[in-house]
Design an enzyme around this catalytic site. Structure first.
Site: not given
Length: 729
Positions: A194, A263
């Site tokens: 991320e 995710e």
């Protein structure tokens, strides 16, 4: 039927095919084998020559025990998963620079081999930054003090340590034969995590760092593809992937890469002081089906089993010890129904359509105002369809292929043969099972009080206030700040007690003057900083001010971790004196890392036997309590009810259960409809009640009799309310 391609479109496709071939060749070279056992094309991962729709679930090995791993993995397989995904936790594996640990809950090789034994694949997210609501984002604290280091940027000292750890993990996996081309289960790796959102605020070193990380990872020759999640500019051959509650909007940065969702958030984490999040399974299934119908081929549930932030592994700060995450398998290892069962049925429906889904792109047909049909047709005539109703309130009847279908609001029906609707995301057939806590053990307590008015031989003195982490290196949550102030004859003439003001970067603080407690203050998840303001009684002459600063997990999100602070940074002032206000910030302060009980090892059987314990300490702050108990009969999971206590830590037979805190959840908990876009503040419970009451004690930590429970209570609480319970559904 799709329209015939224009000449320009046909040319574009030829370019895409050529580019895909070049990337495939690059990938094969990068993995270090002649014919990569795992590769990819625009539709999916390709394993041993076969395109796959892969359903995955996150199970983090340190958040459960080795004894729990086989059962968790089997339940994931029974739920229809193909892959187990896990981070690799750097600070767990290298707690001291150059000293590695791969045992017990950190036995990564054992975990991966158990997944292999179950017949599943592994997605290994090496990072080594993990976020994950994990302490310091998975970074070891010693890294903060490497000379010249700057985290997650184009910085030599940081990159050297990161590369060393990544290469160690890759080498370990290779030596154990754990990559797919070696006959192992690992089909994919991840570097960084991320980082994309950090690039815009990361300065000139951000993009070069991201490119370096990708190239460094590829050079390790894992033999499997690498991914970078939330990294839109991930360079070839690395695949950029999506994280979020929904990812149907997502497309990879090149049209020869597959669409992957690393995710899919099954719920959300709980923080001390926050409500407990829940995500309706109807919406989660809807989100997954939306992604698959748009051409997605890899979905990972984050989390499939959340587990527990044992010890001091919780990040945040203020992340709770429970990492249940409203996952399909709950914190204790039990099935959460109907979530687990409904997703299992979704997976069965997707798998029925898999051969068609990986062989064609969908065509889209409008079948109503809010309704669409996504149709996949293979060259052999096979057909699969997804019928979608995006309206949040209204169920509809639609016609498709000459037949009528009922579509509830905010739902998708899956037709693996374009005829029979075998699954609808909003039609839940699995019964709801409500877990129960059954108290079985009460305790007989003994107590030992911390001496708040003495300093050990390890204490040291410095001029001015010092940041906490630089003193503790996170070896303890606690740091004592002690100073002396001289009160003159005229300072107290008004008869009013002086006012002490202390500013802290967080996270919790207790104040003692001349050995007497003057209360505590603490921050919260949204703002860890805090200020103490209180009247304190002083006498003429020398007065001792002792401040106990406590950390509640280190931050886990961001880039420049080297700049983050904890503890009393000041100013510290004493006012309401006839002589005015005294600024104590720059005078001499004495520091002591940790509590006396920690040094004595009171949480262990040996250490707890080395001191004299008295009767129950009741509501006294900074008190250790111990009790012995027998394990409950049977094999049901076990938990401690700490709702009557204040704040502190727990150990059972020397195993660190974690932090506990009877912190009531603020905010509102309204109604919860599955329909409509989900976010982390929707569908919460426990508002006005404790964020966490029950604390998981793994069965493998218990013996039949004579188990030692040790509680460190910081604020004071009611020991009579503490009990041990079994959890059943």
């Amino acid at each position: 039927m799709a329209p015939a391609p224009t000449p320009a479109a046909a040319a574009g496709r030829r370019v895409a095919v050529l580019a895909a071939a070049l990337v495939a060749a690059s990938l094969a070279a990068s993995v270090g084998v002649a014919n990569a056992a795992v590769s990819y094309d625009r539709r999916s991962l390709v394993i041993n020559g076969r395109r796959r729709i892969l359903l995955s679930g996150s199970i983090h090995y340190p958040r459960s025990t080795p004894e729990m791993w086989p059962g968790l993995i089997q339940k994931a397989k029974d739920g229809g998963l193909d892959v187990i995904q896990t981070y690799v936790f750097w600070n767990g594996h290298e707690p001291v620079q150059g000293q590695y640990y791969f045992s017990d809950r950190y036995d990564l090789v054992r975990f991966v081999k158990l997944v292999k034994q179950a017949g599943l694949y592994v997605h290994l997210r090496i990072g080594p930054y993990v976020c994950a609501e994990w302490n310091f984002g998975g970074f070891p604290v010693w890294l903060k003090y490497v000379p010249g280091v700057s985290f997650r940027t184009d910085n030599g000292p940081f990159k050297a340590e990161m590369q060393k750890f990544v290469e160690k993990i890759v080498s370990m996996m290779k030596s154990e034969g754990l990559f797919e081309w070696q006959g192992g289960p690992i089909i994919m790796s991840q570097v960084e995590n991320e980082f994309g959102p950090m690039e815009s605020v990361g300065g000139s070193g951000a993009k070069p760092y991201a490119n370096w990380a990708a190239k460094m990872a590829v050079r390790t020759n894992t033999g499997v593809p690498w991914v970078m999640c939330k990294q839109d500019d991930a360079p070839d051959p690395v695949i950029n992937t999506c994280n979020g509650f929904y990812c149907d909007y997502f497309s990879p940065n090149k049209n020869y890469k597959p669409s992957m969702w690393t995710e899919a958030w099954t719920g959300w984490f709980t923080s001390f002081g926050g409500g407990v999040p829940h995500r309706p399974v109807e919406d989660l299934a809807f989100a997954v089906a939306r992604f698959i119908q748009k051409g997605g081929s890899f979905v990972n549930y984050y989390m499939y089993h959340g587990g527990t932030n044992f010890g001091r592994t919780a990040g945040g700060p203020f992340i709770a010890t429970s990492y249940d995450y409203d996952a399909p398998i709950d914190e204790f290892g039990l099935l959460r129904q109907p979530k687990w069962g409904h997703l299992r049925d979704l997976h069965r429906a997707i798998k029925q359509a898999e051969p068609v889904l990986v062989s064609a792109d969908p065509t889209i047909e409008s079948i109503g105002s809010y309704e669409k049909a996504y149709v996949f047709k293979a060259k052999n005539g096979a057909c699969a369809a997804f019928l979608s109703n995006y309206h949040m309130n209204t169920a509809v009847k639609v016609r498709f292929n000459g037949q009528q279908y009922n579509l509830p609001a905010w739902s998708i029906s899956i037709l693996p043969d374009c005829k029979t609707a075998v699954f609808n995301t909003a039609t839940v057939k699995e019964p709801t099972l409500m877990p129960k806590m059954n108290p079985v053990v009460r305790f007989a307590w003994q107590s030992y009080s911390e001496d708040t008015n003495s300093l050990s031989d390890s204490a040291f003195t410095k001029d001015g206030l010092v940041e906490q982490l630089s003193m503790t290196w996170d070896k303890s949550d606690y740091l004592w700040y002690t100073t002396y102030v001289n009160i003159g004859t005229n300072d107290l003439r008004s008869g009013q007690s002086p006012q002490l003001t202390v500013y802290s970067a967080g996270h919790s603080m207790q104040v003692f003057v001349n050995g007497k407690s003057y209360g505590s203050v603490y921050g919260g998840y949204d703002n860890p900083k805090l200020t103490y303001n209180g009247r304190v009684k002083m006498w003429q002459g020398s007065n001792k001010i002792s401040i106990l600063s406590s950390a509640v997990g280190l931050p886990n999100v961001g880039n420049h971790f080297e700049n983050w602070n904890v503890g009393v940074l000041g100013p510290v002032t004493l006012s309401s004196l006839n002589g005015g206000t005294k600024d104590l910030s720059h005078q001499k302060w004495t520091y002591q890392v940790g509590l006396k009980g920690e040094t004595l090892g009171l949480h262990t059987v040996t250490g707890s036997s080395a001191v004299e314990w008295g009767g129950p300490g009741g509501y006294q702050p900074l008190t250790w309590h111990k009790a012995f108990f027998n394990a409950p009969a049977g094999n049901d999971p076990v938990a401690l009810d700490m709702g009557s206590m204040g704040k502190g830590q727990l150990w059972v037979n020397g195993h660190h259960v974690g932090r506990y805190w009877s912190y009531k959840a603020s905010g509102g908990c309204g109604g919860c409809s599955y329909a409509g876009t989900y976010h982390e503040d929707k569908c919460r419970s426990n508002c006005g009640d404790l964020s966490q009451r029950w604390y998981h004690v793994p069965r493998s930590w218990l013996k039949p009799g004579g188990n030692l429970l040790v509680v460190l209570e910081e604020y004071g609480g009611d020991l009579a309310g503490v009990s041990l319970a079994t959890r059943t559904t």
